[in-house]
Design a protein around this motif. Structure first.
Motif, PDB file in Angstrom:
ATOM      1  N   THR A 123       0.846  -1.186   0.000  1.00  0.00           N
ATOM      2  CA  THR A 123       0.000   0.000   0.000  1.00  0.00           C
ATOM      3  C   THR A 123       0.884   1.239   0.000  1.00  0.00           C
ATOM      4  N   MET A 124       0.262   2.391  -0.164  1.00  0.00           N
ATOM      5  CA  MET A 124       0.999   3.655  -0.115  1.00  0.00           C
ATOM      6  C   MET A 124       0.462   4.489   1.030  1.00  0.00           C
ATOM      7  N   LEU A 125       1.359   5.248   1.651  1.00  0.00           N
ATOM      8  CA  LEU A 125       1.000   6.128   2.754  1.00  0.00           C
ATOM      9  C   LEU A 125       1.399   7.551   2.406  1.00  0.00           C
ATOM     10  N   ASP A 126       0.595   8.504   2.854  1.00  0.00           N
ATOM     11  CA  ASP A 126       0.918   9.916   2.668  1.00  0.00           C
ATOM     12  C   ASP A 126       1.739  10.368   3.874  1.00  0.00           C
ATOM     13  N   VAL A 127       3.000  10.680   3.657  1.00  0.00           N
ATOM     14  CA  VAL A 127       3.884  11.088   4.746  1.00  0.00           C
ATOM     15  C   VAL A 127       4.127  12.597   4.755  1.00  0.00           C
ATOM     16  N   THR A 128       3.327  13.326   3.986  1.00  0.00           N
ATOM     17  CA  THR A 128       3.450  14.783   3.942  1.00  0.00           C
ATOM     18  C   THR A 128       3.303  15.353   5.353  1.00  0.00           C
ATOM     19  N   GLY A 129       4.248  16.184   5.739  1.00  0.00           N
ATOM     20  CA  GLY A 129       4.188  16.844   7.042  1.00  0.00           C
ATOM     21  C   GLY A 129       4.683  16.002   8.212  1.00  0.00           C
ATOM     22  N   LEU A 130       5.071  14.772   7.983  1.00  0.00           N
ATOM     23  CA  LEU A 130       5.598  13.945   9.070  1.00  0.00           C
ATOM     24  C   LEU A 130       7.083  14.223   9.247  1.00  0.00           C
ATOM     25  N   ASP A 131       7.533  14.211  10.490  1.00  0.00           N
ATOM     26  CA  ASP A 131       8.924  14.509  10.795  1.00  0.00           C
ATOM     27  C   ASP A 131       9.784  13.245  10.791  1.00  0.00           C
ATOM     28  N   TYR A 132      10.985  13.378  10.284  1.00  0.00           N
ATOM     29  CA  TYR A 132      12.024  12.360  10.398  1.00  0.00           C
ATOM     30  C   TYR A 132      11.607  10.997   9.852  1.00  0.00           C
ATOM     31  N   ILE A 133      11.093  10.983   8.641  1.00  0.00           N
ATOM     32  CA  ILE A 133      10.718   9.725   7.986  1.00  0.00           C
ATOM     33  C   ILE A 133      11.846   9.339   7.036  1.00  0.00           C
ATOM     34  N   GLU A 134      12.338   8.098   7.197  1.00  0.00           N
ATOM     35  CA  GLU A 134      13.407   7.610   6.337  1.00  0.00           C
ATOM     36  C   GLU A 134      13.085   6.212   5.844  1.00  0.00           C
ATOM     37  N   GLN A 135      13.667   5.866   4.722  1.00  0.00           N
ATOM     38  CA  GLN A 135      13.521   4.513   4.204  1.00  0.00           C
ATOM     39  C   GLN A 135      14.006   3.531   5.260  1.00  0.00           C
ATOM     40  N   GLY A 136      13.236   2.480   5.472  1.00  0.00           N
ATOM     41  CA  GLY A 136      13.609   1.468   6.464  1.00  0.00           C
ATOM     42  C   GLY A 136      12.976   1.659   7.820  1.00  0.00           C
ATOM     43  N   ASP A 137      12.280   2.794   8.032  1.00  0.00           N
ATOM     44  CA  ASP A 137      11.595   3.022   9.311  1.00  0.00           C
ATOM     45  C   ASP A 137      10.516   1.967   9.522  1.00  0.00           C
ATOM     46  N   GLU A 138      10.325   1.594  10.777  1.00  0.00           N
ATOM     47  CA  GLU A 138       9.284   0.627  11.118  1.00  0.00           C
ATOM     48  C   GLU A 138       7.905   1.267  10.955  1.00  0.00           C
ATOM     49  N   VAL A 139       6.985   0.512  10.370  1.00  0.00           N
ATOM     50  CA  VAL A 139       5.596   0.966  10.197  1.00  0.00           C
ATOM     51  C   VAL A 139       4.702   0.025  10.996  1.00  0.00           C
ATOM     52  N   ILE A 140       3.866   0.629  11.842  1.00  0.00           N
ATOM     53  CA  ILE A 140       2.912  -0.154  12.631  1.00  0.00           C
ATOM     54  C   ILE A 140       1.604  -0.205  11.846  1.00  0.00           C
ATOM     55  N   VAL A 141       1.203  -1.404  11.457  1.00  0.00           N
ATOM     56  CA  VAL A 141      -0.031  -1.584  10.694  1.00  0.00           C
ATOM     57  C   VAL A 141      -1.199  -1.780  11.632  1.00  0.00           C
ATOM     58  N   PHE A 142      -1.028  -2.661  12.600  1.00  0.00           N
ATOM     59  CA  PHE A 142      -2.054  -2.916  13.616  1.00  0.00           C
ATOM     60  C   PHE A 142      -1.437  -2.645  14.967  1.00  0.00           C
ATOM     61  N   GLY A 143      -1.965  -1.667  15.686  1.00  0.00           N
ATOM     62  CA  GLY A 143      -1.392  -1.297  16.976  1.00  0.00           C
ATOM     63  C   GLY A 143      -1.953  -2.079  18.035  1.00  0.00           C
TER      64      GLY A 143
END
Length: 143
Positions: A123-143
């Motif tokens: 899927t794709m996520l909109d990261v506009t306006g998020l701070d300190y996002i880099e390739q390889g960062d962990e993404v939580i799908v289900f919290g």
């Protein structure tokens, strides 16, 4: 294997599968491998998966079929008793498309809205306006 492809399909489908499975120039290279079939709950994907299993029945090829599907429940209905075979694994761990409408995921504790369509487990996520996002960062799908 106790459950044979022949006992799970109609006579006409079995004849077609035999013809496909007998194409040695294609399938003989798959001996003792695992083959992932995406879209295995669709018509063509389901028949290709069945042909791989039939290779095992007819020639003892030792092929393991990993059937990637959208819905485990639907796939289990379509594959029926074949799901009880040791050489077939149903994979349905994709993210549900219906969750995309108002859904989000967390990146570094920040909400990222799901955009576009979800396709299997991508899927794709909109990261506009998020701070300190880099390739390889962990993404939580289900919290």
């Amino acid at each position: 294997m106790d459950i044979k492809v022949q006992s799970c399909v109609s006579e006409g489908v079995y004849a077609d599968l035999c013809e496909i499975a007998s194409a040695n120039e294609c399938f003989s290279k798959l001996k003792n491998t695992t083959v992932m079939v995406t879209g295995a709950d669709g018509f063509v994907g389901r028949l290709l998966t069945a042909a791989l299993l039939l290779r095992n029945d007819l020639f003892g090829d030792g092929i393991r079929a990993a059937a990637k599907v959208r819905s485990r429940e639907d796939a289990e209905k379509k594959f029926g008793r074949l799901c009880g075979r040791d050489d077939l694994t149903i994979i349905s761990d994709g993210f549900v498309r219906a969750n995309a409408k108002d859904g989000y995921m967390l990146i570094n504790g920040q909400k990222a809205k799901i955009v576009g369509r979800i396709c299997m487990d991508q899927t794709m996520l909109d990261v506009t306006g998020l701070d300190y996002i880099e390739q390889g960062d962990e993404v939580i799908v289900f919290g």
